[in-house]
Scaffold this motif. Sequence first.
Motif, PDB file in Angstrom:
ATOM      1  N   PHE A 437      45.182  42.114  38.657  1.00  0.00           N
ATOM      2  CA  PHE A 437      44.511  42.216  39.943  1.00  0.00           C
ATOM      3  C   PHE A 437      44.910  40.980  40.730  1.00  0.00           C
ATOM      4  CE2 PHE A 437      40.740  40.889  42.415  1.00  0.00           C
ATOM      5  CZ  PHE A 437      40.648  41.979  43.278  1.00  0.00           C
ATOM      6  N   SER A 438      45.224  41.196  41.958  1.00  0.00           N
ATOM      7  CA  SER A 438      45.674  40.071  42.763  1.00  0.00           C
ATOM      8  C   SER A 438      44.486  39.436  43.481  1.00  0.00           C
ATOM      9  CB  SER A 438      46.710  40.555  43.789  1.00  0.00           C
ATOM     10  OG  SER A 438      47.073  39.457  44.588  1.00  0.00           O
ATOM     11  N   PHE A 439      44.197  38.208  43.114  1.00  0.00           N
ATOM     12  CA  PHE A 439      43.040  37.522  43.683  1.00  0.00           C
ATOM     13  C   PHE A 439      43.502  36.216  44.328  1.00  0.00           C
ATOM     14  CE2 PHE A 439      39.604  34.334  42.991  1.00  0.00           C
ATOM     15  CZ  PHE A 439      38.678  34.861  43.873  1.00  0.00           C
ATOM     16  N   GLU A 440      43.352  36.125  45.615  1.00  0.00           N
ATOM     17  CA  GLU A 440      43.771  34.943  46.385  1.00  0.00           C
ATOM     18  C   GLU A 440      45.182  34.510  45.990  1.00  0.00           C
ATOM     19  OE1 GLU A 440      40.594  32.153  45.767  1.00  0.00           O
ATOM     20  OE2 GLU A 440      39.252  33.209  47.165  1.00  0.00           O
ATOM     21  N   GLY A 441      46.049  35.489  45.889  1.00  0.00           N
ATOM     22  CA  GLY A 441      47.451  35.207  45.600  1.00  0.00           C
ATOM     23  C   GLY A 441      47.764  34.971  44.133  1.00  0.00           C
ATOM     24  N   VAL A 442      46.745  35.036  43.294  1.00  0.00           N
ATOM     25  CA  VAL A 442      46.983  34.793  41.856  1.00  0.00           C
ATOM     26  C   VAL A 442      46.884  36.133  41.124  1.00  0.00           C
ATOM     27  CG1 VAL A 442      46.195  33.557  39.805  1.00  0.00           C
ATOM     28  CG2 VAL A 442      45.936  32.520  42.068  1.00  0.00           C
ATOM     29  N   GLN A 443      47.786  36.361  40.194  1.00  0.00           N
ATOM     30  CA  GLN A 443      47.743  37.579  39.402  1.00  0.00           C
ATOM     31  C   GLN A 443      46.768  37.372  38.238  1.00  0.00           C
ATOM     32  OE1 GLN A 443      49.322  39.374  41.851  1.00  0.00           O
ATOM     33  NE2 GLN A 443      50.049  40.639  40.143  1.00  0.00           N
ATOM     34  N   VAL A 444      45.629  38.046  38.298  1.00  0.00           N
ATOM     35  CA  VAL A 444      44.601  37.852  37.259  1.00  0.00           C
ATOM     36  C   VAL A 444      44.635  39.034  36.283  1.00  0.00           C
ATOM     37  CG1 VAL A 444      42.126  37.582  36.851  1.00  0.00           C
ATOM     38  CG2 VAL A 444      43.152  36.619  38.920  1.00  0.00           C
ATOM     39  N   PRO A 445      44.750  38.772  34.973  1.00  0.00           N
ATOM     40  CA  PRO A 445      44.745  39.875  34.013  1.00  0.00           C
ATOM     41  C   PRO A 445      43.389  40.575  33.978  1.00  0.00           C
ATOM     42  CG  PRO A 445      44.682  37.769  32.867  1.00  0.00           C
ATOM     43  CD  PRO A 445      44.906  37.465  34.310  1.00  0.00           C
ATOM     44  N   HIS A 479      43.590  30.262  34.436  1.00  0.00           N
ATOM     45  CA  HIS A 479      42.228  30.126  33.926  1.00  0.00           C
ATOM     46  C   HIS A 479      41.361  31.348  34.135  1.00  0.00           C
ATOM     47  CE1 HIS A 479      42.254  26.089  32.431  1.00  0.00           C
ATOM     48  NE2 HIS A 479      42.977  25.718  33.469  1.00  0.00           N
ATOM     49  N   LEU A 480      41.757  32.187  35.103  1.00  0.00           N
ATOM     50  CA  LEU A 480      40.892  33.304  35.439  1.00  0.00           C
ATOM     51  C   LEU A 480      41.276  34.587  34.715  1.00  0.00           C
ATOM     52  CD1 LEU A 480      40.367  33.007  39.301  1.00  0.00           C
ATOM     53  CD2 LEU A 480      38.749  32.462  37.469  1.00  0.00           C
ATOM     54  N   ALA A 481      40.264  35.364  34.383  1.00  0.00           N
ATOM     55  CA  ALA A 481      40.490  36.705  33.874  1.00  0.00           C
ATOM     56  C   ALA A 481      39.444  37.588  34.532  1.00  0.00           C
ATOM     57  CB  ALA A 481      40.336  36.745  32.362  1.00  0.00           C
ATOM     58  N   ALA A 482      39.726  38.861  34.644  1.00  0.00           N
ATOM     59  CA  ALA A 482      38.783  39.781  35.293  1.00  0.00           C
ATOM     60  C   ALA A 482      38.265  40.771  34.265  1.00  0.00           C
ATOM     61  CB  ALA A 482      39.462  40.505  36.437  1.00  0.00           C
ATOM     62  N   LEU A 483      36.969  40.752  34.032  1.00  0.00           N
ATOM     63  CA  LEU A 483      36.385  41.721  33.113  1.00  0.00           C
ATOM     64  C   LEU A 483      36.009  42.949  33.930  1.00  0.00           C
ATOM     65  CD1 LEU A 483      34.013  39.394  31.030  1.00  0.00           C
ATOM     66  CD2 LEU A 483      36.381  39.999  30.558  1.00  0.00           C
ATOM     67  N   LYS A 484      36.511  44.097  33.505  1.00  0.00           N
ATOM     68  CA  LYS A 484      36.222  45.313  34.258  1.00  0.00           C
ATOM     69  C   LYS A 484      34.988  45.993  33.663  1.00  0.00           C
ATOM     70  CE  LYS A 484      38.526  49.579  35.657  1.00  0.00           C
ATOM     71  NZ  LYS A 484      38.492  50.475  34.489  1.00  0.00           N
ATOM     72  N   VAL A 485      33.981  46.180  34.507  1.00  0.00           N
ATOM     73  CA  VAL A 485      32.741  46.845  34.062  1.00  0.00           C
ATOM     74  C   VAL A 485      32.419  47.965  35.046  1.00  0.00           C
ATOM     75  CG1 VAL A 485      31.837  44.753  32.987  1.00  0.00           C
ATOM     76  CG2 VAL A 485      31.254  45.237  35.353  1.00  0.00           C
ATOM     77  N   ASP A 486      31.404  48.766  34.739  1.00  0.00           N
ATOM     78  CA  ASP A 486      31.030  49.846  35.645  1.00  0.00           C
ATOM     79  C   ASP A 486      30.175  49.344  36.791  1.00  0.00           C
ATOM     80  OD1 ASP A 486      32.406  51.753  34.368  1.00  0.00           O
ATOM     81  OD2 ASP A 486      30.715  52.564  33.234  1.00  0.00           O
ATOM     82  N   ASP A 487      29.292  48.430  36.458  1.00  0.00           N
ATOM     83  CA  ASP A 487      28.355  47.981  37.474  1.00  0.00           C
ATOM     84  C   ASP A 487      27.748  46.656  37.035  1.00  0.00           C
ATOM     85  OD1 ASP A 487      26.953  48.015  39.775  1.00  0.00           O
ATOM     86  OD2 ASP A 487      25.652  49.718  39.256  1.00  0.00           O
TER      87      ASP A 487
END
Lengths: 536, 119
Positions: A437-445, A479-487
């Motif tokens: 996911f692209s967040f503020e120009g950074v590719q976050v897994p 340093h960042l990772a994105a946890l995908k959740v439903d809500d």
Amino acid sequence: MDISKYKGIYLQEARTHLAEIESGLLSLEKDPSQKDVLDALFRHYHSIKGMSASMGYTPVMRLAHAEEDLLDKLRSGKLSLNSSMATALLKCLDALRELTDRVERDEPLDVEITPLIDELTASVVGGSAPAATQPPAASVAPQPKTEALRLSEVMKVEGSVFDDLLATVGDLFMALSSFKALSHSSRSIEIKEGVHVLGKSISTIHKNILSARMLPLEDLIAGLPRVVRDLTSGSGKEVSLTSEGMDISLDRAILEGLASPLVHIIRNAVDHGIESAQERVECGKLSVGAIKIKAYTRRDRAVIEISDDGRGINRERLRKKAAERGLSAERLASMPDRELLKLVCMPGLSTADKVTGTSGRGVGMDVVKDSVEALGGALGIESAEGKGTKIIMELPRTTSITKVLIVSIGPEQFLLPISKIERVIETGKDDIGGGVFSFEGVQVPVVPLAELFGIAEKARPGATLILVDAGPILGAGQHLAALKVDDFGDEIDAYVKPLLPPISKLWGATGLTIMGDGRPVFLLDVQQIISKAAGA
Amino acid sequence: MSKRVLIADDTEFFRLALKDILGRAGFTIVGEAENGAMALEMAKGLKPDLVILDVVMPVMNGLDAAKAISALKLPLKIVMCTSLGYEPIVEEAVRSGASGYIIKPLSETKVLNTLNSIL
């Protein structure tokens, strides 16, 4: 007279005597000539005998009587203590403890004590066989109950009462969170004020319960001299155990969780660290090995260091073992020492080639590390070859109320620590491509939690991403990772309990909280989840 | 007037048991000592009618305390209290000033019979 009302005071005093007996016996073993210790030991057995006779606990009385008898001969100089006597006395002590526990639980006192008394008699070498070990003829007949009802003057509080209290405060915090939300949308000053006062009062109760739950480390390590004695007995090793800073107190639950790792570390030090007396002398060390336990506080955490002056960890052997378990030789060669030592905690890796009677039972440093981490702590190892090893445990001092975010995946709810969360983003599914996911120009897994946990996620157009600080796991400044959740739901103050056996090794969770409606919800282990997702 | 009693025993269990028995029988407990030396001091200060002394106690044992208290020549009686098997020892104490003895385990009847026969 009704003796049952004296049971509380009996247990309390008997346990005090038993603790004194243990330290007395251990100190006597080092120097059998201590007259004051012999006198005190005699009195402790005598008191236990007298009280037990009055309570009608005949097996306890018989055993204490036999020991008192031996001590009387020792203190009058008719006999002197040898190691088989000490061993027999310690065995009897264990039996007395077991009997005392049975008294407490109102269980029958059918512990086999005659063999113990025989062993005590047999241990008396050179002295005249003590004929006086036969029990006194008088039996304690139950006395008629004649006195008026009266409450015991001694009040004992079960540790579990505090667990319940703390859990209740957890519920209060959660209820408070709901009220806070309501009060935000309310215009009434009275409600706002009321919620504020309520919050302050709950915090005060929380603080008081936490301090009532604190116990000094001393209470935990009191049994260690005995552990060391049993470990070294017949091993050709001598070990002196010293401690410092044992007045530092920790939450009872944390101390409890520490018991088994601590014994394991000491066991490792005695079995694998400390050399035999002969070997030590040959390499210019004192024949008696030293194990030191030192505790101090660092900010709001407790640090416990266990160091020995034994042979240290052999790096060569460690590399060899790690290679056998599939680590590449290149990686091992270039690995910094600090990283290399961490391999000791790899499951199944033990550096000792020989399995002794006490170690090598399949429980390794990996279990120690897991237990310490389950308590919210961290484990470190320092070791100098030939000089010794130091194990450092850093632990929280209290089980605490943590700010968490409720997230949901399918029908399940989980908690994430607020401290790890950078941002919560609602996004369209199309924005997530190729697992990033692209967040503020950074590719976050992106870490799809539903997939990892095998839960069917809700069908919905968008996605909720929780951006978390993954720490140094991902490498390359990422340093960042994105946890995908439903809500995601409310942010609440949760009383998070550490996971204790049998669920302490549950993957992906570090703690558990009970919600206001009684449902258990797990606090996710962000680090562990991301490491797995990243394939590290 | 109810009799004033001083109890000396290093075990709280027995002090409590004695207090209960004596309290119910109308005695007044004026003091509790945890060893012989304390009992000696308290005997001087509290002027009890009766001192009950356990034999095995730290600091100063009951036999030495009995001798020391007798030597004070106070108007009081001393009763030794001890476990089974110590009869010969307390008999010696009785010769050197004690008025009687109670053998543990304690029973209400045993304690009161002994005390009533002495007082």
